[in-house]
Write a protein that holds these residues in place. Structure first.
Motif: not given
Lengths: 250, 304
Positions: B255-284
Motif C-alpha cells: 500500500f504505497g510506501q508501506t505494507l498492510h499485513y494481517t496475521d493468522i494469530r488473533k491476540e498479538i501485539s506489534n512486538r511479535e511482528i517487530e521481533e520477527f522482522i528484526k530477526s530478518k535483519n531489517h532496519q528502520n
C-alpha cells in the motif's frame, strides 16, 4: 550520480511543439538503470508525447534525448530494439493462443526460435499457467491477460520497459501482483518507466516526476516529495501541484 | 417504500455461456449516491445497460421510479440520464450543438434546465463552438455530463466517469456529483477506483458478477474482521518476501510506501511482528496498527 554508465535515459531541454502548442516544454531529467521511474501528470500534461519520443516513435522539436545509449534523432530503430512497451488497452491478440502471442512478439523483436521456446517455457512456469499454453487469450481471466501482456512486453529482455497506465481497471489483488512483477523485472535489471493515475502506485516508484502543462514541476523520491510539499501521501502532493486555479468562474 | 427509486430483483445475464451477472438484487433510495465498485469485467456495465433498457436480463426484474425496464422502457428513457463509459457524443458536432441536440431529442431546451447544468457547463462554455472530438478528456467528460442532465432526469447513471482520469479531475468530478445530489437527483455511479467508495452514500462491491457486499462505506470498514498492521522497513522488497514466508502470515499487500499485513494469530501485539522482522535483519522498522480502507476490505472479501 554522475557516473554516465548508470544513466539510461537522459533528456536535456527536450521540447516538442505541435504548431504553436508546446506539448513538452524544456524537459530535463535522467532515469537511472534499474530504477522504477514514475511519470505522473494530469490528462493532457504531455506524458504521452514524451513517452512516444522516448520510444522512438516521434522526434523532438528541439533538445537532446538519449535512450539506452542511442540518440532519438538518428538511432530510433536501435532504440526500438532495446525497449519494451505496454499500454493500458494493449491486450494481446485475443484470437491467438498464449504461446502464439509469445512467438509473435518474440519474432518481432528478432529472437531465435530456440530463445522464444526457452523464454516462453520460463514465463509460463513463473506464472504457473503451463497448461494454458495453447488456450486462446480470449478465454483467460482479465487479470491474467494483463500480467501476461507485461511478461510478453519484456520477453526480449529489453533495457527499459515503458508502461502506460498498465493497471487501469484491474482488481486490487491483481494490481498488486502486477507490481510484484514490476519489482521483479527491476530486480532483474530492467529499468521501468511507468505512468499511473493510482497515487498509491506512485509511491512504489523509486523516483517520480510530475508534469503540469508540458513542464516537469517536481522530480524526486516519493518520500522527499511528500516531505517537501508537507503532505501525507503522493495523492496530496499531486493535488497540490497539478490542481490549477480555475480560469473561468466556477 | 415510496423512497425506493431503483429496485432490482435477482437479475442474471449470460453472454453465450459466460455468466456476466449472477442473481443481483439491490435497491437505491431517492437522492442517494450509490456506487458500484469493482474491476473491469465484474459486471458493472451489464447492470447499468439493463437498468437503462439497452439490454435485456435473462432472468429477474428491475424497475426504476416504478417503471419496469422491459414493459415501460420508453418511460424510463425519459427519466434517466445515462453517461456511458465510452465517450458517445457526436464528435463532429460542436459543444453547443451536442447540447442542443440532446435537449431537443428530450423535448426541452437548454434554457429550461440551465440552472441544473450551469456549474458544469460554465467551465466548457468558453469552448462552446469547438467540435466535441477536439476537446480534452476532462472537457469531454463535462460535456457528456451536461448532455446527460439536460432533460432533468430523476436518476443519473454514470458508467465509470472517472476511469483514466487524473487525480485532480477525479476530485473535481466528485464535487460536481455532490452538488447534483443536493438537487435531489438519484445517482448511480460505477468505478474501478476503490478510494472513490468513500464518496458514495452506499456502495456495492462487485467481483465476477456477484456482490461481495452492499453497505455504507463506514459499515464495510466496520465489518473488517481482522487486525490490520501497516509495516515498513528500509528494504521493502525484502520485507515483503520475508513476511510472505512468515509462518503466521495471513495476507501481505503493498500500500504505497508501506505494507498492510494481517496475521493468522488473533491476540498479538506489534512486538511479535517487530521481533520477527528484526530477526530478518531489517532496519528502520515500523509496525503500526491501522484502520482498514475500502481496498483492504475489498481484498479481504475477494479472498474469502
Amino acid at each position: 550520480m554522475n557516473d554516465n554508465n548508470d544513466i539510461i535515459i537522459k533528456a536535456i531541454d527536450l521540447t516538442k511543439k505541435f504548431g504553436s502548442f508546446v506539448a513538452n516544454d524544456n524537459l530535463n531529467f535522467e532515469v537511472k538503470q534499474n530504477e522504477i521511474f514514475g511519470f505522473l501528470g494530469a490528462n493532457g500534461a504531455g506524458k504521452t508525447t514524451a513517452m512516444r519520443i522516448m520510444c522512438g516513435l516521434s522526434k523532438p522539436s528541439s533538445g537532446e534525448i538519449n535512450v539506452a545509449g542511442f540518440n532519438v534523432y538518428t538511432q530510433s530503430e536501435k532504440i526500438k530494439k532495446k525497449i519494451g512497451y505496454m499500454c493500458q488497452k494493449f491486450s494481446l491478440y485475443e484470437d491467438l493462443t498464449v504461446f502464439e502471442n509469445i512467438r509473435f512478439y518474440g519474432g518481432i523483436y528478432g529472437m531465435s526460435r530456440k530463445d522464444i521456446r526457452n523464454e516462453a517455457g520460463r514465463l509460463l512456469q513463473d506464472m504457473g499457467i503451463n497448461k494454458y499454453r495453447n488456450s486462446l487469450i480470449a478465454s483467460l481471466p482479465m487479470g491474467w491477460k494483463q500480467k501476461l501482456a507485461f511478461l510478453i512486453a519484456i520477453i526480449h529482455k529489453p533495457k527499459i520497459v515503458f508502461l502506460d497506465e498498465p493497471t487501469g481497471g484491474v482488481d486490487p489483488i491483481t494490481r498488486r501482483q502486477f507490481w510484484d512483477l514490476i519489482y521483479k523485472a527491476s530486480h532483474d535489471g530492467i529499468t521501468v518507466f511507468v505512468t499511473t493515475h493510482y497515487m498509491d502506485e506512485a509511491e512504489y516508484c523509486d523516483r517520480i516526476s510530475i508534469m503540469v502543462d508540458g513542464k516537469i514541476v517536481a522530480l524526486d523520491t516519493p518520500e522527499n516529495l511528500t516531505t517537501k510539499y508537507k503532505s501525507k501521501n503522493m495523492d496530496e502532493v499531486f493535488i497540490k501541484l497539478a490542481r490549477k486555479p480555475v480560469t473561468s468562474n466556477q | 417504500m415510496n423512497n425506493t427509486v431503483v429496485k432490482v430483483n435477482k437479475i442474471s445475464k449470460f453472454y453465450k455461456n459466460v455468466q456476466a451477472i449472477h442473481d443481483i438484487s439491490f435497491e437505491v433510495e431517492k437522492g442517494e449516491i450509490f456506487g458500484l465498485i469493482g474491476p473491469d469485467g465484474a459486471g458493472k456495465t451489464t447492470i447499468f445497460r439493463i437498468l437503462t433498457t439497452l439490454l435485456l436480463a435473462d432472468t429477474g426484474k428491475a424497475n426504476l421510479a416504478g417503471f419496469d425496464v422491459v414493459s415501460d422502457y420508453k418511460k424510463i428513457r425519459n427519466i434517466v440520464g445515462y453517461m456511458p463509459g465510452r465517450f458517445s457524443l457526436y464528435q463532429d458536432l460542436s459543444v453547443i450543438e451536442n447540447l442542443m441536440f440532446f435537449a431537443t431529442v428530450f423535448g426541452t431546451t437548454i434554457e429550461e434546465n440551465y440552472d441544473l447544468i450551469k456549474d458544469i457547463y460554465i467551465q466548457i462554455e468558453p469552448f462552446k463552438n469547438r467540435l466535441a472530438g477536439k476537446l480534452s478528456g476532462g472537457m469531454k467528460q463535462k460535456l457528456a455530463l451536461s448532455c446527460a442532465l439536460i432533460h432533468k432526469p430523476e436518476i443519473l447513471i454514470l458508467d465509470e466517469p472517472t476511469t483514466g482520469v487524473d487525480a485532480v479531475s477525479r476530485k473535481e468530478f466528485w464535487e460536481m456529483l455532490r452538488k447534483l445530489k443536493e438537487k435531489e437527483i438519484t445517482i448511480m455511479v460505477s468505478t474501478p477506483y476503490m478510494d472513490e467508495a468513500s464518496l458514495c452514500d452506499r456502495v456495492a462491491l462487485i467481483q465476477n458478477g456477484e456482490f461481495l457486499d452492499i453497505e455504507t462505506p463506514e459499515n464495510i470498514i466496520n465489518k473488517f474482521d481482522k487486525k490490520l498492521w501497516s509495516v515498513k522497513s528500509q528494504d521493502m522488497y525484502q520485507l515483503r518476501n520475508d513476511l510472505n514466508e512468515f509462518q503466521y502470515s495471513d495476507t501481505v499487500f503493498a500500500f504505497g510506501q508501506t505494507l498492510h499485513y494481517t496475521d493468522i494469530r488473533k491476540e498479538i501485539s506489534n512486538r511479535e511482528i517487530e521481533e520477527f522482522i528484526k530477526s530478518k535483519n531489517h532496519q528502520n522498522i515500523s509496525v503500526v496498527s491501522i484502520e482498514p480502507n475500502i481496498e483492504d476490505c475489498f481484498m479481504n472479501l475477494m479472498t474469502k
